[in-house]
Enzyme design. Structure first.
Site, mmCIF file in Angstrom:
data_model
loop_
_atom_site.group_PDB
_atom_site.id
_atom_site.type_symbol
_atom_site.label_atom_id
_atom_site.label_comp_id
_atom_site.label_asym_id
_atom_site.label_seq_id
_atom_site.Cartn_x
_atom_site.Cartn_y
_atom_site.Cartn_z
ATOM 1 N N ASP A 10 -36.696 -53.354 6.880
ATOM 2 C CA ASP A 10 -35.379 -52.728 6.776
ATOM 3 C C ASP A 10 -35.626 -51.224 6.895
ATOM 4 O O ASP A 10 -36.069 -50.583 5.956
ATOM 5 C CB ASP A 10 -34.774 -53.095 5.407
ATOM 6 C CG ASP A 10 -33.538 -52.277 5.063
ATOM 7 O OD1 ASP A 10 -33.044 -51.528 5.922
ATOM 8 O OD2 ASP A 10 -33.064 -52.403 3.905
ATOM 9 N N LYS A 73 -32.468 -41.437 11.108
ATOM 10 C CA LYS A 73 -31.872 -42.621 11.716
ATOM 11 C C LYS A 73 -30.495 -42.311 12.306
ATOM 12 O O LYS A 73 -30.036 -42.998 13.205
ATOM 13 C CB LYS A 73 -31.763 -43.688 10.628
ATOM 14 C CG LYS A 73 -31.418 -45.055 11.123
ATOM 15 C CD LYS A 73 -31.511 -46.023 9.967
ATOM 16 C CE LYS A 73 -30.719 -47.264 10.202
ATOM 17 N NZ LYS A 73 -30.668 -48.089 8.987
ATOM 18 N N GLU A 174 -28.256 -55.356 10.455
ATOM 19 C CA GLU A 174 -28.422 -55.380 8.996
ATOM 20 C C GLU A 174 -27.483 -56.376 8.304
ATOM 21 O O GLU A 174 -27.935 -57.172 7.477
ATOM 22 C CB GLU A 174 -28.241 -53.964 8.427
ATOM 23 C CG GLU A 174 -29.435 -53.077 8.771
ATOM 24 C CD GLU A 174 -29.167 -51.596 8.650
ATOM 25 O OE1 GLU A 174 -28.103 -51.207 8.138
ATOM 26 O OE2 GLU A 174 -30.034 -50.819 9.075
ATOM 27 N N ASP A 201 -21.489 -53.406 3.677
ATOM 28 C CA ASP A 201 -22.760 -52.720 3.496
ATOM 29 C C ASP A 201 -22.525 -51.213 3.453
ATOM 30 O O ASP A 201 -22.322 -50.579 4.490
ATOM 31 C CB ASP A 201 -23.692 -53.116 4.660
ATOM 32 C CG ASP A 201 -25.056 -52.444 4.585
ATOM 33 O OD1 ASP A 201 -25.262 -51.578 3.717
ATOM 34 O OD2 ASP A 201 -25.918 -52.783 5.420
#
Ligand code: AMP
Length: 511
Positions: A10, A73, A174, A201
């Site tokens: 992850d 990211k 994800e 999320d």
């Protein structure tokens, strides 16, 4: 233990973690020294020129903000000219520049780094920790990305793996990974599951929501959406703004230009936010934050209540719920059709997030997955299903998060694959030459939900060469768009009359 393990990673905006299915069939998070399971996704170079990754990088962030890269990211696989990059330049203290391929490069301690190189270092750290723990070299991984990542961002994560000889055997989304952690509660028991779940999320930097139908070991994503600029950091920043205004009102001093003071405020803001998830009121005190012109020390002396935090951050939660509503519409479902709401990401621990979701869906969210671990566990389960000797068969049916299409005259966006189109997927278009003896054809491909290409992200300039010379309009070119299971686009072209394939090259040029 299998000789060539495939681990699940992850790769988070703020923290990363890895997991594996062990020989006994148990899914285990891979511990970092000291027993922690997460590694901050931070890279830095100190004043002696040492590269620091993870906790070491985070520890010195305060003193070395210009050479400490966090939130990378958000930048990977982005065009320098995109709004996202513009926003990041305003938030972060490390220098962000344009690279030569319409990408972004960073100067860390006077050395140039691409975002792939930064991500590669973080991946390498995770790989080293895993190799030490498993006592075998790790060369393969399933890596998760936000569902809302474009083709170029996904490709960049694969490229980051290549730089360190880590084969990213599969990129998965994800939320999809989290649904695996929920749906495959036990490898041994082959329980029948038939549920529609929402994965909500809300992590440190991004928000993702997916609706997934689970039928035993088939995981079918119905629709997905998100906002790559919405996460815990925004909650922290709302508190920081409040503190700065309060201080200015009390002392007439602007602390926002003092990096060391800002770092102290930032650290305490996040800690206070987290404490407010379990307490109603938390003091916010920082001694000697600055000095007056007369050399008198000044302190921050305040407190935050949970209510106050909720008021400051309500607009962010509103935005997430608007996105949940859109994704429900896109999937053709209503709140009543949803069996479970799964919470992923640290920010979902905030009680009001859970209260508002309970109101929205008419039932409390599930406790069935661990918000910090579900994504890595899902990645590990999927990795296990790809091992040669596996007895776990998982079928993932995912979608593309944003439309993919091409530029038409006048800058309009012609959609080839609409948002939420299932993947893998292929489409063909028939074009013709527009002038005599034309031997090449070019197409600019974009991804996004805007009506005009200028609102979307450029994926590349595709050039097809070797077209048979003839009069204008006499030669046809059949163009195939292929989006693979990972959401990555490839294109090819052929002459339908002769069947001959043309040469395809892609450039990611300045838009
Ligand atoms: P993740 O990216 O999933 O690791 O999420 C990290 C984010 O969750 C950060 O912004 C944290 O400040 C936030 N967070 C972690 N724990 C809590 C908590 N108990 N209450 C509120 N926010 C939290």
């Amino acid at each position: 233990m299998n000789k060539e393990p495939i681990i699940g990673i992850d790769l988070g905006t703020t923290n990363s973690c890895a997991a594996i299915v062990e020989g006994d069939g148990q899914v285990k998070l891979i511990p970092y020294k000291g027993g922690e399971y997460t590694i901050p996704s931070i890279f830095a170079i100190d004043d002696k020129g040492n590269e620091l990754i993870g906790h070491e990088a985070k520890r010195q962030w305060q003193l070395n903000p210009r050479n400490t890269v966090y939130g990378a990211k958000r930048l990977i696989g982005r065009s320098y000219k995109s709004d996202v990059v513009e926003t990041m330049r305003k938030i972060v203290q490390y220098p962000i520049r344009a690279g030569s391929k319409n990408d972004v490069v960073l100067d860390v301690a006077k050395k140039e780094f691409t975002l792939q190189e930064i991500s590669a270092r973080i991946l390498n750290k995770i790989r080293d920790v895993a190799s030490n723990y498993l006592r075998v070299p790790v060369r393969r991984a399933v890596v998760t990305v936000p569902a809302y990542f474009t083709d170029r961002q996904r490709q960049s994560v694969k490229d980051a793996g290549k730089l360190i000889d880590l084969e990213v055997v599969r990129i998965i989304n994800e939320p999809t990974a989290a649904s695996l952690a929920y749906g495959i509660r036990s490898l041994a028991e082959n329980a029948h599951v038939h549920e529609k779940v929402v994965v909500y999320d809300l992590g440190g930097g991004t928000f993702d929501v997916s609706i997934i139908e689970i039928r035993d070991r088939v995981f079918e994503v119905k629709a997905t959406g998100g906002d790559i600029f919405l996460g815990g950091i925004d909650f922290d920043n709302a508190m920081i703004r409040y503190v700065l205004e309060d201080f200015r009102a009390k002392h007439g001093v602007d602390l926002s230009t003092d990096p060391v003071a800002m770092q102290r405020i930032k650290d305490l803001a996040e800690r206070t936010k987290i404490d407010l998830s379990s307490r109603e009121e938390v003091p916010f005190n920082i001694p000697f934050i600055t000095m007056t012109a007369q050399g008198q020390p000044l302190n921050i002396e305040m407190k935050f209540t949970r209510k106050q935090l909720e008021q400051l951050t309500a607009p962010f939660i509103d935005r997430t719920l608007q996105m949940v509503a859109r994704v429900l519409v896109d999937s053709g479902l209503s709140t009543r059709d949803i069996d479970e709401v799964l919470l992923v990401g640290g920010q979902t621990r905030m009680p009001v997030v859970q209260e508002r979701l309970t109101k929205f869906f008419g039932k409390p969210p599930s406790k069935g997955v661990h918000p910090d671990e579900a994504v890595a566990i899902g990645a590990a389960l999927y990795a296990h299903s790809l091992q040669d000797d596996t007895n776990l068969r998982i079928q993932l049916l995912d979608v593309i998060p944003m439309a993919i299409g091409l530029e038409k005259a006048g800058g309009a966006f012609h959609v080839v694959f609409p948002r939420n189109a299932p993947i893998p997927n292929a489409k063909q278009l028939l074009g013709t030459t527009s002038f005599d003896n034309q031997t090449e054809l070019s197409m600019r491909i974009y991804q996004g939900d805007g009506e005009y290409v200028s609102q979307n992200e450029l994926l590349g300039d595709f050039n097809f060469s070797g077209i048979r010379p003839d009069r204008a309009g006499q030669v046809q070119v059949e163009i195939t768009f292929d989006v693979n299971v990972e959401g990555i686009l490839t294109m090819r072209a052929r002459d339908p009359q002769t069947g001959r394939e043309m040469k395809t090259t892609v450039r990611v040029t300045q838009s």
